[in-house]
Enzyme design. Structure first.
Site, PDB file in Angstrom:
ATOM      1  N   GLU A   1     -17.221  -3.037  -0.590  1.00  0.00           N
ATOM      2  CA  GLU A   1     -17.502  -3.121   0.842  1.00  0.00           C
ATOM      3  C   GLU A   1     -18.795  -2.397   1.222  1.00  0.00           C
ATOM      4  O   GLU A   1     -19.612  -2.942   1.957  1.00  0.00           O
ATOM      5  CB  GLU A   1     -16.323  -2.522   1.629  1.00  0.00           C
ATOM      6  CG  GLU A   1     -16.590  -2.440   3.114  1.00  0.00           C
ATOM      7  CD  GLU A   1     -15.427  -1.837   3.892  1.00  0.00           C
ATOM      8  OE1 GLU A   1     -14.378  -1.556   3.286  1.00  0.00           O
ATOM      9  OE2 GLU A   1     -15.586  -1.663   5.110  1.00  0.00           O
TER      10      GLU A   1
ATOM     11  N   ASP B   1     -14.616   6.993   3.771  1.00  0.00           N
ATOM     12  CA  ASP B   1     -14.223   5.594   3.701  1.00  0.00           C
ATOM     13  C   ASP B   1     -15.002   4.833   2.622  1.00  0.00           C
ATOM     14  O   ASP B   1     -15.864   4.018   2.965  1.00  0.00           O
ATOM     15  CB  ASP B   1     -14.458   4.950   5.074  1.00  0.00           C
ATOM     16  CG  ASP B   1     -13.749   3.627   5.194  1.00  0.00           C
ATOM     17  OD1 ASP B   1     -13.105   3.220   4.233  1.00  0.00           O
ATOM     18  OD2 ASP B   1     -13.842   3.009   6.271  1.00  0.00           O
TER      19      ASP B   1
ATOM     20  N   GLU C   1      -7.071   2.414  13.037  1.00  0.00           N
ATOM     21  CA  GLU C   1      -7.860   1.216  13.320  1.00  0.00           C
ATOM     22  C   GLU C   1      -7.019   0.111  13.967  1.00  0.00           C
ATOM     23  O   GLU C   1      -7.045  -1.034  13.537  1.00  0.00           O
ATOM     24  CB  GLU C   1      -8.531   0.720  12.028  1.00  0.00           C
ATOM     25  CG  GLU C   1      -9.430   1.784  11.414  1.00  0.00           C
ATOM     26  CD  GLU C   1     -10.172   1.355  10.160  1.00  0.00           C
ATOM     27  OE1 GLU C   1      -9.749   0.374   9.541  1.00  0.00           O
ATOM     28  OE2 GLU C   1     -11.177   2.009   9.840  1.00  0.00           O
TER      29      GLU C   1
HETATM   30  C1  LIG Z   1      -8.163  -2.768   5.815  1.00  0.00           C
HETATM   31  O1  LIG Z   1      -9.081  -2.240   6.731  1.00  0.00           O
HETATM   32  C2  LIG Z   1     -10.167  -1.513   6.203  1.00  0.00           C
HETATM   33  C3  LIG Z   1     -11.468  -1.874   6.906  1.00  0.00           C
HETATM   34  O2  LIG Z   1     -11.751  -3.228   6.786  1.00  0.00           O
HETATM   35  C4  LIG Z   1     -12.586  -1.114   6.206  1.00  0.00           C
HETATM   36  O3  LIG Z   1     -13.803  -1.325   6.875  1.00  0.00           O
HETATM   37  C5  LIG Z   1     -12.342   0.345   6.118  1.00  0.00           C
HETATM   38  O4  LIG Z   1     -13.095   0.730   5.055  1.00  0.00           O
HETATM   39  O5  LIG Z   1     -11.019   0.662   5.752  1.00  0.00           O
HETATM   40  C6  LIG Z   1      -9.964  -0.020   6.344  1.00  0.00           C
HETATM   41  C7  LIG Z   1      -8.711   0.468   5.638  1.00  0.00           C
HETATM   42  O6  LIG Z   1      -8.832   0.925   4.518  1.00  0.00           O
HETATM   43  O7  LIG Z   1      -7.633   0.391   6.204  1.00  0.00           O
END
Ligand SMILES: CO[C@H]1[C@H](O)[C@@H](O)[C@H](O)O[C@@H]1C(=O)O
Length: 713
Positions: free
Chosen positions: A406, A378, A304
């Site tokens: 989240e 995730d 990311e």
């Molecule tokens: C810190 O970034 C997060 C990001 O916000 C989140 O949307 C995703 O779930 O995982 C990423 C991660 O775990 O690295």
């Protein structure tokens, strides 16, 4: 060693007074509810002797004072008496135990680890003892918990060692005080005031963490800002480390992989470049000059947008080992995240971490631990356990749970996360035959890991009650308890938390726990039933968004995950599809490879299924999905009506706070059901089955609905 003798005289004012301060978390020390209860504990609490002298002893003494003030609802501080002969509670390390008691405890003492404790009733006294100061603090909190939950003290015979060594919170806190995926205000770290001002909130944070055995905190976002490694910020981090040290809590920092380039203009961050290696060694030595017991680094790389070893054609092991070599001389560790994936990689996203890390098993230094999310995607409401657990016998793995919600409705939904965590922790990897649970991977017993750990992404912010929802405090609490022992009984954890936080009233505890027990399945039903996943609205992940299309990344289009068509829905992860299933043990391949034997909870995670396919419940797939969405809404309404019965059982403030959040939860559950059924219904073309309420609006209404504020603030 100087002896601190603490005997407390107090005027007992037994009265029921509602402690309505959410800020106090589970350390409310609620006043004894009647005279008999107060009388029972009074002798003990008036005759405590604490032996020893250290900063940790001072915090133990202070905690006892706070507790006694709470239990007896006292306005004045308790007095101190220097007469040891009256001791009914004796607190001291094993070195301080008197010779007449020592032999009786010796065999138990021999079983104690560095952080363990003994809590035992012996010869008319409660003995709290440990090898080290942290254990003594944990033992004291354990004693206080007995009193908070109104347990008898005469039968005490507890010996506890944590099963996992590294028990961390991960703060995704940015230096500008916003929190990535934080829904309870801003970051509690006030960088501007640090290092000069140590806010009481930091102390209360440390107390709360120590009370549940958390012994480390990574204070900055894994989407890392290199600035935290500059002297200006190291001084601030050191001030926090100083504040937390007496509570047995170490500070860790996130390391941005290209920090040598960002901070000192190096031309590369290649982990095999000697100049880069040297930079990290010097930087690490500098960090230790500020924080002598610095825990080490937590790293998100090649994911990311975060830089990492891939940028230089190197492996994750190359990157981790470079940092591991830098911290090694100081006893530090590196927690290297396995959340590595790339939208350009043509394989199913959920395969990528395993594909990348499995070949590196055994290639990491012995002070590296790989941090793996509970599931391969995730932090979805429900995922099967991550296939790396059980697959890395030569590389220690630690768990990463998300305490912040989240993808689970964020701050306003009541979901007891312990239920989900238990499901994951007790999943069988079959790595060494039946019974090779994820919990055994984590506690090191399955593969004899030398390093063991667990991390929880913090849900803490500046909200007066810390976590937005009062009940989200319980997720923080149960995370700590499961980190201490991943096989703990979550029912007991929940009961203790309710009693300590709200009330010991048995009706209250029973009803609230009933709600907690239903809450997880209820949420899964109204959000992602039958194995659906990642159908949340784009980017903020709040509310439904199964329709998201386009965008710069394939895997961020929701249709990628459900692949809906007029004929079918679901992601084929068998060998006919992405074959992500191949990453699991044969036992799972056999069960999950066949839609007939796949539990409905994971059906659309592993399979594409036709809308009219008859399922084990007797319903067609479409009907099953629709009925589960309806069941989720009804579950949320049931939670609300159960909670209404609690009016008068706890303080008005927290009762109303939770009531209003439940109203939001019900509304949002209906929103999820209506939006998803309208959207998917366009494809299935089948009417809603009997018993499912008609949506309140048309699909356009939901498509146009946008959250127009920053989540949680
Ligand atoms: C810190 O970034 C997060 C990001 O916000 C989140 O949307 C995703 O779930 O995982 C990423 C991660 O775990 O690295």
């Amino acid at each position: 060693m100087r002896k601190i003798l603490l005997t407390i005289f107090c005027v007992i004012q037994v009265q029921i007074s509602w402690a309505n301060d959410g800020y106090k978390l589970w350390l409310q020390y609620l006043p004894f509810e009647n005279k008999a209860v107060a009388e029972y504990y009074r002798d003990y609490l008036e005759n405590i002797v604490l032996i020893g002298n250290s900063p940790t002893h001072s915090v133990i003494q202070k905690e006892l004072e706070i507790a006694i003030e709470g239990f007896f609802d006292m306005k004045n501080k308790p007095g101190i008496n220097l007469n040891p002969s009256t001791a009914l509670v004796w607190i001291g390390t094993e070195k301080e135990l008197s010779k007449d008691i020592l032999p009786e405890l010796q065999s138990q003492i021999n079983q104690l680890g560095d952080e363990g404790y003994i809590l035992k009733y012996l010869h008319g006294k409660v003995i709290v003892t440990a090898k080290g100061n942290a254990g003594l603090l944990y033992g004291t909190f354990a004693l206080l918990k007995q009193i908070q939950t109104r347990e008898k003290l005469e039968n005490l015979d507890i010996l506890e060692n944590p099963k996992i060594q590294l028990r961390l919170l991960n703060h995704w806190d940015n230096l500008n005080r916003t929190v990535e995926r934080g829904y309870s205000g801003f970051s509690i770290w006030n960088w501007h005031r640090l290092p000069h001002h140590i806010d009481q909130q930091y102390i209360d944070y440390a107390r709360a963490n120590a009370s549940i055995g958390i012994n480390g905190t990574s204070i900055t976002n894994v989407n890392a800002n290199a600035l935290v490694l500059t002297p200006e910020y190291l001084e601030k981090a050191a001030a926090l480390a100083d504040a937390f040290r007496p509570y047995g809590i170490k500070v860790y920092l996130t390391a941005r992989f290209n920090a040598p380039m960002m901070l000192d203009n190096l031309s590369t961050a290649d982990p095999l470049n000697p100049e880069v290696q040297d930079w990290w060694k010097k930087k690490t030595a500098e960090i230790y000059s500020y924080i002598p017991d610095f825990g080490g680094f937590l790293v998100k790389a090649d994911s990311e947008g975060q830089p990492g070893p891939h940028n230089y054609g190197r492996t994750q092991a190359d990157g981790a080992n470079m940092l591991a070599d830098a911290v090694k001389p100081f006893g530090g560790i590196v927690m290297w995240r396995a959340f590595v994936y790339n939208e350009k990689t043509p394989t199913d996203r959920i395969r990528q971490a395993y594909d990348e890390f499995k070949p590196l098993d055994g290639k990491f230094r012995d002070n590296v631990i790989v941090q793996v999310k509970n599931g391969p995607l995730d932090f979805q409401p429900r995922e099967p356990f991550h296939p790396l657990f059980g697959a890395m016998s030569e590389t220690p793995l630690m768990m990463e749970f998300q305490i912040t919600k989240e993808y689970l409705g964020q701050e306003t939904h009541w979901v007891n996360l312990a239920t989900m965590w238990q499901e994951i922790l007790q999943s069988d990897t079959y790595a060494k035959g039946k019974g090779s649970t994820v919990s055994k991977v984590l506690d090191g017993s399955l593969h004899e890991y030398k390093l063991t750990g667990i991390a929880g992404v913090s849900n803490i912010g500046t909200d007066r009650n810390w976590t937005g929802h009062h009940t989200a405090q319980g997720d923080w609490y149960s995370y700590g308890k499961l980190a201490w022992n991943p096989d703990s009984d979550i029912q007991k954890i929940g009961q203790d938390w309710l009693k300590m936080t709200f009330s010991t009233d048995s009706d209250f505890v029973k009803t609230a726990q009933g709600i907690m027990n239903q809450s997880y399945e209820t949420l899964v039903n109204y959000m992602t039933p039958v194995g659906l996943h990642h159908i949340m609205a784009r980017s903020h992940h709040w509310g439904p968004g199964p329709w998201v299309t386009g965008g710069e990344r394939d895997d961020w289009t929701a249709t990628y995950y459900h692949k809906v068509t007029k004929e079918a829905i679901g992601f084929d992860r068998t060998e006919n599809g992405s074959n992500a299933l191949a990453q699991y043990a044969p036992e799972w391949k056999a069960m999950w490879g066949n839609p007939e034997t796949t539990p409905l909870e994971y059906l659309l995670w592993f399979h594409r299924v036709e809308w009219d396919k008859k399922l084990s419940t007797g319903n067609s797939l479409w009907d099953e999905i629709a009925l589960r969405y309806q069941k989720g809404v009804e579950g949320a309404r049931w939670m609300q009506s159960e909670w209404t019965k609690m009016n008068g059982k706890i303080d008005e403030e927290r009762f109303s706070h939770i009531s209003s959040f439940l109203a939001i939860q019900v509304k949002e559950a209906e929103w999820w059901r209506d939006a998803c059924l309208l959207y998917f219904g366009q494809f299935s073309g089948i009417p809603l089955p009997a018993g499912v309420e008609a949506p309140k609006h048309d699909l356009n209404y939901y498509l146009n609905f946008k959250r127009n504020f920053v989540p949680g603030i």
